[in-house]
Write a protein that holds these residues in place. Structure first.
Motif, PDB file in Angstrom:
ATOM      1  N   ALA A  15      40.438  11.585 -11.178  1.00  0.00           N
ATOM      2  CA  ALA A  15      40.310  10.882  -9.898  1.00  0.00           C
ATOM      3  C   ALA A  15      41.636  10.646  -9.192  1.00  0.00           C
ATOM      4  CB  ALA A  15      39.599   9.553 -10.109  1.00  0.00           C
ATOM      5  N   HIS A  16      41.589  10.753  -7.855  1.00  0.00           N
ATOM      6  CA  HIS A  16      42.707  10.327  -7.021  1.00  0.00           C
ATOM      7  C   HIS A  16      42.616   8.825  -6.740  1.00  0.00           C
ATOM      8  CE1 HIS A  16      42.230  14.658  -6.081  1.00  0.00           C
ATOM      9  NE2 HIS A  16      43.545  14.645  -6.045  1.00  0.00           N
ATOM     10  N   ARG A  17      41.406   8.366  -6.449  1.00  0.00           N
ATOM     11  CA  ARG A  17      41.182   6.949  -6.191  1.00  0.00           C
ATOM     12  C   ARG A  17      39.986   6.468  -7.000  1.00  0.00           C
ATOM     13  NH1 ARG A  17      39.603   5.489  -1.302  1.00  0.00           N
ATOM     14  NH2 ARG A  17      39.071   7.576  -0.556  1.00  0.00           N
ATOM     15  N   VAL A  18      39.966   5.174  -7.299  1.00  0.00           N
ATOM     16  CA  VAL A  18      38.912   4.576  -8.119  1.00  0.00           C
ATOM     17  C   VAL A  18      38.353   3.358  -7.401  1.00  0.00           C
ATOM     18  CG1 VAL A  18      38.386   3.400 -10.299  1.00  0.00           C
ATOM     19  CG2 VAL A  18      39.915   5.389 -10.292  1.00  0.00           C
ATOM     20  N   ALA A  19      37.031   3.252  -7.410  1.00  0.00           N
ATOM     21  CA  ALA A  19      36.350   2.045  -6.940  1.00  0.00           C
ATOM     22  C   ALA A  19      35.556   1.475  -8.108  1.00  0.00           C
ATOM     23  CB  ALA A  19      35.418   2.359  -5.773  1.00  0.00           C
ATOM     24  N   VAL A  20      35.771   0.208  -8.410  1.00  0.00           N
ATOM     25  CA  VAL A  20      35.129  -0.454  -9.550  1.00  0.00           C
ATOM     26  C   VAL A  20      33.921  -1.230  -9.053  1.00  0.00           C
ATOM     27  CG1 VAL A  20      35.446  -2.032 -11.480  1.00  0.00           C
ATOM     28  CG2 VAL A  20      37.376  -0.644 -10.685  1.00  0.00           C
ATOM     29  N   MET A  21      32.743  -0.899  -9.598  1.00  0.00           N
ATOM     30  CA  MET A  21      31.512  -1.558  -9.168  1.00  0.00           C
ATOM     31  C   MET A  21      31.013  -2.546 -10.202  1.00  0.00           C
ATOM     32  SD  MET A  21      29.161   1.209  -7.117  1.00  0.00           S
ATOM     33  CE  MET A  21      28.103  -0.131  -6.533  1.00  0.00           C
ATOM     34  N   ARG A  22      30.486  -3.644  -9.697  1.00  0.00           N
ATOM     35  CA  ARG A  22      29.846  -4.639 -10.549  1.00  0.00           C
ATOM     36  C   ARG A  22      28.741  -5.310  -9.739  1.00  0.00           C
ATOM     37  NH1 ARG A  22      32.340 -10.117 -13.405  1.00  0.00           N
ATOM     38  NH2 ARG A  22      30.770 -10.237 -15.064  1.00  0.00           N
ATOM     39  N   ALA A  64      47.485  -1.281 -13.648  1.00  0.00           N
ATOM     40  CA  ALA A  64      47.746  -2.637 -13.137  1.00  0.00           C
ATOM     41  C   ALA A  64      46.514  -3.204 -12.443  1.00  0.00           C
ATOM     42  CB  ALA A  64      48.939  -2.625 -12.182  1.00  0.00           C
ATOM     43  N   PRO A  65      45.387  -3.295 -13.154  1.00  0.00           N
ATOM     44  CA  PRO A  65      44.176  -3.842 -12.521  1.00  0.00           C
ATOM     45  C   PRO A  65      44.360  -5.317 -12.190  1.00  0.00           C
ATOM     46  CG  PRO A  65      43.865  -3.624 -14.887  1.00  0.00           C
ATOM     47  CD  PRO A  65      45.174  -2.970 -14.575  1.00  0.00           C
ATOM     48  N   ARG A  66      43.745  -5.728 -11.084  1.00  0.00           N
ATOM     49  CA  ARG A  66      43.913  -7.112 -10.635  1.00  0.00           C
ATOM     50  C   ARG A  66      42.673  -7.966 -10.872  1.00  0.00           C
ATOM     51  NH1 ARG A  66      48.622  -7.519  -8.260  1.00  0.00           N
ATOM     52  NH2 ARG A  66      49.632  -5.674  -7.373  1.00  0.00           N
ATOM     53  N   HIS A  67      41.491  -7.377 -10.719  1.00  0.00           N
ATOM     54  CA  HIS A  67      40.260  -8.159 -10.891  1.00  0.00           C
ATOM     55  C   HIS A  67      39.979  -8.356 -12.387  1.00  0.00           C
ATOM     56  CE1 HIS A  67      35.992  -9.276 -10.646  1.00  0.00           C
ATOM     57  NE2 HIS A  67      36.232  -9.586  -9.382  1.00  0.00           N
ATOM     58  N   PRO A  68      39.529  -9.551 -12.800  1.00  0.00           N
ATOM     59  CA  PRO A  68      39.255  -9.795 -14.233  1.00  0.00           C
ATOM     60  C   PRO A  68      38.284  -8.788 -14.836  1.00  0.00           C
ATOM     61  CG  PRO A  68      39.216 -11.850 -13.001  1.00  0.00           C
ATOM     62  CD  PRO A  68      39.340 -10.760 -11.986  1.00  0.00           C
ATOM     63  N   TYR A  69      37.271  -8.379 -14.066  1.00  0.00           N
ATOM     64  CA  TYR A  69      36.297  -7.417 -14.580  1.00  0.00           C
ATOM     65  C   TYR A  69      36.961  -6.056 -14.832  1.00  0.00           C
ATOM     66  CZ  TYR A  69      32.220  -4.322 -14.676  1.00  0.00           C
ATOM     67  OH  TYR A  69      31.281  -3.380 -15.032  1.00  0.00           O
ATOM     68  N   THR A  70      37.813  -5.627 -13.893  1.00  0.00           N
ATOM     69  CA  THR A  70      38.531  -4.363 -14.073  1.00  0.00           C
ATOM     70  C   THR A  70      39.451  -4.431 -15.278  1.00  0.00           C
ATOM     71  OG1 THR A  70      38.537  -4.173 -11.654  1.00  0.00           O
ATOM     72  CG2 THR A  70      39.861  -2.600 -12.869  1.00  0.00           C
ATOM     73  N   ARG A  71      40.118  -5.566 -15.437  1.00  0.00           N
ATOM     74  CA  ARG A  71      41.013  -5.730 -16.586  1.00  0.00           C
ATOM     75  C   ARG A  71      40.244  -5.615 -17.896  1.00  0.00           C
ATOM     76  NH1 ARG A  71      45.955  -8.142 -15.418  1.00  0.00           N
ATOM     77  NH2 ARG A  71      45.980  -9.238 -17.401  1.00  0.00           N
ATOM     78  N   ALA A  72      39.044  -6.197 -17.922  1.00  0.00           N
ATOM     79  CA  ALA A  72      38.219  -6.123 -19.142  1.00  0.00           C
ATOM     80  C   ALA A  72      37.802  -4.685 -19.414  1.00  0.00           C
ATOM     81  CB  ALA A  72      36.991  -7.019 -18.999  1.00  0.00           C
ATOM     82  N   LEU A  93      44.076  -2.006 -24.932  1.00  0.00           N
ATOM     83  CA  LEU A  93      45.322  -2.659 -24.562  1.00  0.00           C
ATOM     84  C   LEU A  93      45.087  -4.129 -24.261  1.00  0.00           C
ATOM     85  CD1 LEU A  93      46.733   0.010 -22.077  1.00  0.00           C
ATOM     86  CD2 LEU A  93      47.379  -0.323 -24.456  1.00  0.00           C
ATOM     87  N   GLU A  94      46.096  -4.914 -24.486  1.00  0.00           N
ATOM     88  CA  GLU A  94      46.038  -6.308 -24.086  1.00  0.00           C
ATOM     89  C   GLU A  94      46.413  -6.429 -22.616  1.00  0.00           C
ATOM     90  OE1 GLU A  94      44.894  -8.578 -25.994  1.00  0.00           O
ATOM     91  OE2 GLU A  94      44.791  -7.322 -27.781  1.00  0.00           O
ATOM     92  N   SER A  95      46.125  -7.567 -22.027  1.00  0.00           N
ATOM     93  CA  SER A  95      46.350  -7.754 -20.598  1.00  0.00           C
ATOM     94  C   SER A  95      47.808  -7.557 -20.214  1.00  0.00           C
ATOM     95  CB  SER A  95      45.890  -9.157 -20.177  1.00  0.00           C
ATOM     96  OG  SER A  95      44.517  -9.313 -20.402  1.00  0.00           O
ATOM     97  N   ASP A  96      48.753  -8.041 -21.042  1.00  0.00           N
ATOM     98  CA  ASP A  96      50.156  -7.897 -20.671  1.00  0.00           C
ATOM     99  C   ASP A  96      50.587  -6.434 -20.703  1.00  0.00           C
ATOM    100  OD1 ASP A  96      49.884  -7.729 -23.392  1.00  0.00           O
ATOM    101  OD2 ASP A  96      51.673  -8.896 -23.874  1.00  0.00           O
ATOM    102  N   GLU A  97      49.994  -5.631 -21.601  1.00  0.00           N
ATOM    103  CA  GLU A  97      50.321  -4.211 -21.649  1.00  0.00           C
ATOM    104  C   GLU A  97      49.842  -3.509 -20.386  1.00  0.00           C
ATOM    105  OE1 GLU A  97      50.043  -2.257 -25.769  1.00  0.00           O
ATOM    106  OE2 GLU A  97      48.554  -3.844 -25.818  1.00  0.00           O
ATOM    107  N   LEU A  98      48.648  -3.907 -19.887  1.00  0.00           N
ATOM    108  CA  LEU A  98      48.136  -3.312 -18.673  1.00  0.00           C
ATOM    109  C   LEU A  98      49.062  -3.588 -17.501  1.00  0.00           C
ATOM    110  CD1 LEU A  98      44.356  -4.146 -19.090  1.00  0.00           C
ATOM    111  CD2 LEU A  98      45.370  -1.880 -19.095  1.00  0.00           C
TER     112      LEU A  98
END
Length: 532
Positions: A485-492, A508-516, A524-529
């Motif tokens: 992918a060039h771009r990603v859209a995260v759906m929930r 570098a995801p910003r939304h908590p759901y994306t991070r999960a 990976l842990e959150s700090d690694e991301l």
């Protein structure tokens, strides 16, 4: 202490030997993974242990489970072992669970086959097991049917059934195939927790080396019915000796998509796209609400670009893809090459479909078993170019099959004669024969071996470069998404919660759901991301 000892196990169907000279041991409290591609003999090896081989299979060798020889043992000797000593989690829970029986009764039945227990006590125990495997309301789900549960929930039911008689060994045959990454993580965490709590031995059958790396103590690598390499997981991954093992480890989809031209025009645009399914109740079937499967989704796809939709099952990804092609009723605005797709009359839409194609998730289910491969690939030409001469149609079909790596000889064969990866190539050829501009790829690598995944990803990347294709790539496999992918859209829950360049979303995801999601996919842990 050795719980399972397998010595020179073989399985034959007539003169054909499909498993040969397989030997390994498994101790209590240990996890042994058997890995390999489809057709390597992994599942047949697992089924041999409990005398569950299909009709016509002839096992040989020795298998001792808790001191009892199972090869050639009579049914009355095997029955107490099945479930009592070894519980089995089958690959596809929907086909393993009885669709006509409530899950509480199925779990209770597994217990009552092994010991006399009143039905009320069995239901109480079943409710406790459901709670143990992650159902918040175990008692409330006893009366549910399998089709009323998600894929992850059905797998949890299978685990509850396997644990019902407190076995010493758990055999898990591809327990996470085709599950979302977050659900995969939950199921694997559950298996690890049960193993620790009960002191179980775990035999893990899988093609996913990421799972093996994280969870196995020892590994046996199978190829063409035999074990080609065995050792501790640390040794296998750090210093693989056999070329096949090295090929498996290196088979993860790699690379990044070719850059999109800065002046590439927008090919498809969706604005405020909605798909709501009515909820009807009562004798008159009045509408009392709606399931908001897609609820105000907006994005665009440029020529030559891949936009990925990611998220868990039920998030609305596939429904969004179907709505763009008008395969399901939707509202909002969808523009393709300047045309208003949702407002277009049916004859005009039929003509447009040649330029907008789809590759479905399950190629075996989407390919007619009664048509030859040549007829399947030619079907679109028959619809969109009915005046085309037969010789030209055959030439176009042969060229499409050649382009996806199958060759002209595949035209005269049938889908059941091909592997999963080859069937997916047929599905791609069926789409490509019409020279589309835009293709919806609905989980095109789901449930494929990692090496086959890598081949399909490379094929899709090449087709995009050669033809300037735009893709909407629907997937829960974030490693494949990263390569495609060039771009990603995260759906929930029917909405896009985060969107941006693929590398930024992954690292570098910003939304908590994306991070999960990313943490579950890449361990990976959150700090690694955040550090990328």
């Amino acid at each position: 202490m050795t719980l399972l000892a397998v010595e020179r196990l073989g399985v034959a169907f007539g003169p054909r030997q499909v498993v040969r000279d397989v030997s390994f041991t498994l101790d209590r409290g240990e996890t042994l993974a058997i890995v390999g591609e489809s057709g390597s003999g992994k599942s047949l090896t697992a089924l041999s242990l409990l005398g569950l081989l299909p009709h016509g299979a002839a096992p040989s060798g020795k298998v001792r489970l808790d001191g009892i020889e199972t090869i050639g043992a009579p049914e009355r000797a095997l029955r107490p072992l099945r479930g009592g000593v070894a519980g089995m989690i089958f690959q596809e829970p929907m086909t393993s669970l009885n669709p006509l029986t409530r899950i509480g009764k199925q779990i209770a039945e597994a217990m009552r086959l092994h010991r006399p227990i009143p039905m009320a006590a069995a239901r109480e125990r079943a409710a406790a097991l459901l709670k143990e495997v992650g159902f918040h309301d175990g008692e409330g789900r006893l009366d549910a049917y399998p089709h009323q549960l998600s894929g992850g929930q059905r797998q949890r039911v299978m685990i509850a059934m396997a644990l019902a008689n407190d076995p010493a060994l758990l055999i898990a045959d591809e327990p996470t195939t085709a599950l979302d990454v977050s659900v995969q993580a939950q199921i694997l965490s559950l298996l690890a927790a049960e193993k620790r709590a009960r002191g179980l031995a775990l035999l893990l059958i899988t093609h996913d080396l990421t799972i093996v790396r994280r969870h196995a103590d020892r590994v046996c690598v199978m190829k063409e019915g035999g074990i080609v390499e065995a050792g501790t997981a640390a040794e296998i991954f750090a210093r693989p000796q056999h070329p096949y093992t090295r090929a498996l480890i290196e088979a993860e989809p790699r690379g990044r998509p070719a850059p999109v031209a800065a002046d590439a025009p927008v090919l498809l645009e969706a604005r405020d796209l909605k798909v709501h399914f009515p909820i009807r109740r009562g004798v008159m079937r009045r509408v009392v609400g709606a399931v908001r499967a897609v609820d105000g989704v907006s994005f665009e796809v440029r020529k030559g670009e891949t936009v990925a939709l990611v998220g868990e099952s039920g998030s609305g990804k596939s429904t969004t893809g179907y709505a763009l092609l008008r395969l399901t009723a939707a509202s909002g605005h969808v523009a393709f090459a300047g045309a208003d797709v949702l407002a277009m009359p049916v004859p005009a839409m039929r003509q447009l479909r040649a330029r907008m194609q789809i590759v479905f998730q399950d190629p075996f289910g989407s390919l007619s078993p009664r048509l030859s491969v040549g007829d399947i690939v030619a079907e679109g030409l028959s619809v969109h170019a009915p005046a085309m001469a037969r010789a030209e149609r055959e030439r176009r079909v042969a060229a499409a099959l050649e382009e996806v790596g199958l060759g002209e000889e595949a035209m005269h064969r049938y889908p059941h004669e091909f592997s999963g990866g080859q069937r997916q190539r047929i599905a791609i050829a069926r789409a490509m024969v019409l020279n589309p501009s835009f293709v919806v790829l609905d989980e095109p690598t789901s449930a494929l071996d990692m090496s086959v995944q890598a081949q399909i990803v490379a094929l899709l990347q090449r087709l995009q470069r050669d033809h300037g294709l735009a893709y909407l790539f629907i997937s829960h496999d974030l490693r494949v998404v990263r390569a495609m992918a060039h771009r990603v859209a995260v759906m929930r829950a029917g909405q896009i919660v985060e969107a941006g360049p693929a590398e930024a979303i992954v690292t570098a995801p910003r939304h908590p759901y994306t991070r999960a999601l990313m943490a579950a996919a890449f361990d990976l842990e959150s700090d690694e991301l955040e550090d990328g």
